[in-house]
Enzyme design. Structure first.
Site, PDB file in Angstrom:
ATOM      1  N   HIS A   7       0.840  -1.200   0.000  1.00  0.00           N
ATOM      2  CA  HIS A   7       0.000   0.000   0.000  1.00  0.00           C
ATOM      3  C   HIS A   7       0.878   1.254   0.000  1.00  0.00           C
ATOM      4  CE1 HIS A   7      -3.050   2.907   1.291  1.00  0.00           C
ATOM      5  NE2 HIS A   7      -3.954   2.020   0.923  1.00  0.00           N
ATOM      6  N   SER A  64      -7.538   1.707  -4.756  1.00  0.00           N
ATOM      7  CA  SER A  64      -8.538   1.512  -3.711  1.00  0.00           C
ATOM      8  C   SER A  64      -9.036   2.865  -3.242  1.00  0.00           C
ATOM      9  CB  SER A  64      -7.938   0.747  -2.523  1.00  0.00           C
ATOM     10  OG  SER A  64      -6.876   1.475  -1.956  1.00  0.00           O
ATOM     11  N   GLU A 147     -14.319  -4.590  -0.012  1.00  0.00           N
ATOM     12  CA  GLU A 147     -13.453  -4.939   1.117  1.00  0.00           C
ATOM     13  C   GLU A 147     -14.285  -5.063   2.391  1.00  0.00           C
ATOM     14  OE1 GLU A 147     -10.122  -2.355   1.933  1.00  0.00           O
ATOM     15  OE2 GLU A 147      -9.272  -3.787   3.360  1.00  0.00           O
ATOM     16  N   GLU A 153     -15.778   0.909  10.553  1.00  0.00           N
ATOM     17  CA  GLU A 153     -15.456   1.533   9.259  1.00  0.00           C
ATOM     18  C   GLU A 153     -16.571   1.386   8.230  1.00  0.00           C
ATOM     19  OE1 GLU A 153     -11.487   0.575   7.938  1.00  0.00           O
ATOM     20  OE2 GLU A 153     -10.722   0.641   9.981  1.00  0.00           O
ATOM     21  N   ASP A 180      -9.293  -8.802   4.121  1.00  0.00           N
ATOM     22  CA  ASP A 180      -8.198  -8.134   4.828  1.00  0.00           C
ATOM     23  C   ASP A 180      -8.075  -8.788   6.208  1.00  0.00           C
ATOM     24  OD1 ASP A 180      -6.849  -6.349   6.629  1.00  0.00           O
ATOM     25  OD2 ASP A 180      -7.250  -4.662   5.305  1.00  0.00           O
ATOM     26  N   HIS A 183      -9.161  -6.831   9.370  1.00  0.00           N
ATOM     27  CA  HIS A 183     -10.600  -6.766   9.628  1.00  0.00           C
ATOM     28  C   HIS A 183     -11.165  -8.146   9.959  1.00  0.00           C
ATOM     29  CE1 HIS A 183     -10.643  -2.629   8.284  1.00  0.00           C
ATOM     30  NE2 HIS A 183     -10.026  -2.974   7.166  1.00  0.00           N
ATOM     31  N   HIS A 208      -5.685  -8.253   1.384  1.00  0.00           N
ATOM     32  CA  HIS A 208      -4.776  -7.420   2.174  1.00  0.00           C
ATOM     33  C   HIS A 208      -4.236  -8.240   3.328  1.00  0.00           C
ATOM     34  CE1 HIS A 208      -6.345  -3.078   1.187  1.00  0.00           C
ATOM     35  NE2 HIS A 208      -5.395  -3.472   0.355  1.00  0.00           N
ATOM     36  N   ARG A 214      -1.905  -3.139  12.760  1.00  0.00           N
ATOM     37  CA  ARG A 214      -1.561  -2.533  11.475  1.00  0.00           C
ATOM     38  C   ARG A 214      -0.082  -2.177  11.364  1.00  0.00           C
ATOM     39  NH1 ARG A 214      -7.122  -0.034   9.038  1.00  0.00           N
ATOM     40  NH2 ARG A 214      -6.539  -1.478   7.440  1.00  0.00           N
ATOM     41  N   GLU A 243      -0.552  -4.147   3.849  1.00  0.00           N
ATOM     42  CA  GLU A 243      -1.117  -2.852   4.227  1.00  0.00           C
ATOM     43  C   GLU A 243      -0.704  -2.539   5.660  1.00  0.00           C
ATOM     44  OE1 GLU A 243      -5.242  -0.890   3.108  1.00  0.00           O
ATOM     45  OE2 GLU A 243      -5.504  -2.451   4.592  1.00  0.00           O
TER      46      GLU A 243
HETATM   47 MN    MN Z   1      -7.430  -3.212   3.913  1.00  0.00          MN
END
Ligand code: MN
Length: 286
Positions: A7, A64, A147, A153, A180, A183, A208, A214, A243
């Site tokens: 990313h 994205s 996603e 989110e 991802d 998530h 992802h 993160r 990411e």
């Molecule tokens: Mn993501």
């Protein structure tokens, strides 16, 4: 096998020519096959110059974005929906002109915390808009990815099952699910079932890999052994994109909407090299 991506926010918060050059050169240098470029503001991207840089460094691109309340296609407000359709259409055109074949992310609702559940009318707006945008994407050779993001989110697509249901309603073969691990760790029962379910329906379009906080891969609580085994079991051949976000690199909108408040790293190059090694050690990407 799988192209490995990174990313752009590992390198730069914006997309000035200097930032684009640094991000693209650094991605190539650290061994990635593609860079994921956020297109929250399609007009802010110098597309011809970016394309030249991608060609110069022999790097692929994916795109994205996350919608905002002003461009939320799951809104009850028809004007927000219309603005969202325009933004998504512009993003498809930018992706096409960059030579990308994928546009994913929060393309179905606003990226941020909702304080109420989705409404039937808002959801119908989303389905209708995606039906239009996915046809434009098809003409441009672009696959779209929904996603699955955590509950803070989006209120619409938090799990693979919800994304698959939306895919069924829109009913286009270039609409896929974008998983991802960050998530999934919050919303899914495990790291296997969602991969299996998407793959058996031919809908796993993009992945992802992100840690639970993160930051650096392997320093959080994500079960990457399970996730990569599931990808192999499903014979997934699509992109695997790393990411990661830190307060050290700030995008004016994205960082706030993703709640990137802490410094997880300062050195993007060390982070990128570490993630590339981690992916190679856990998954043969050829
Ligand atoms: Mn993501």
């Amino acid at each position: 096998m799988n192209p490995v991506g990174i990313h752009a926010l590992v390198w730069a918060g914006g997309w000035s020519l200097e930032e684009a050059h640094r991000a693209i050169a650094s991605s190539a240098k650290t061994g990635y096959d593609l860079i994921e470029i956020p297109v929250l503001d399609p007009a802010a991207i110098d597309v011809p110059a970016t394309r030249r840089l991608l060609d110069e460094y022999d790097l692929g691109a994916a795109c994205s974005l996350g919608l905002s309340p002003e461009t939320d296609i799951s809104s009850e407000d028809p004007e927000a929906v219309a603005r969202g359709e325009e933004l998504l259409t512009d993003a498809v055109d930018v992706a096409r002109d960059l030579g990308a074949s994928f546009l994913g992310g929060g393309i179905f609702s606003a990226l941020g915390r909702y304080t109420r559940p989705p409404t039937p009318r808002g959801r119908a707006h989303c389905v209708r808009t995606l039906t239009v945008v996915v046809e434009r994407a098809r003409a441009a050779g672009i696959t779209l990815g929904l996603e699955c993001v955590n509950r803070y989110e989006s209120n619409l697509v938090n799990t693979a099952e919800q994304a698959l249901a939306l895919c069924d309603e829109v009913n286009a073969d270039n609409l896929t699910v974008h998983l991802d691990t960050y998530h999934m760790n919050i919303e899914e029962p495990n790291f296997t079932t969602p991969v299996q379910r998407c793959a058996e329906q031919g809908r796993l379009g993009y992945v992802h890999v992100g840690e639970s906080h993160r930051g650096y891969l392997g320093t959080g609580t994500i079960n990457f052994d399970e996730f990569f085994a599931a990808l192999r079991q499903a014979d997934y051949r699509g992109p695997i994109t790393f990411e990661s976000f830190s307060s050290a690199v700030v995008h004016p909108d994205l960082s706030r909407n993703l709640a990137i408040w802490r410094n997880l790293w300062d050195d993007g190059e060390d982070l990128a090299a570490s993630a590339r090694d981690y992916i190679a050690a856990h998954h043969a990407t050829g």
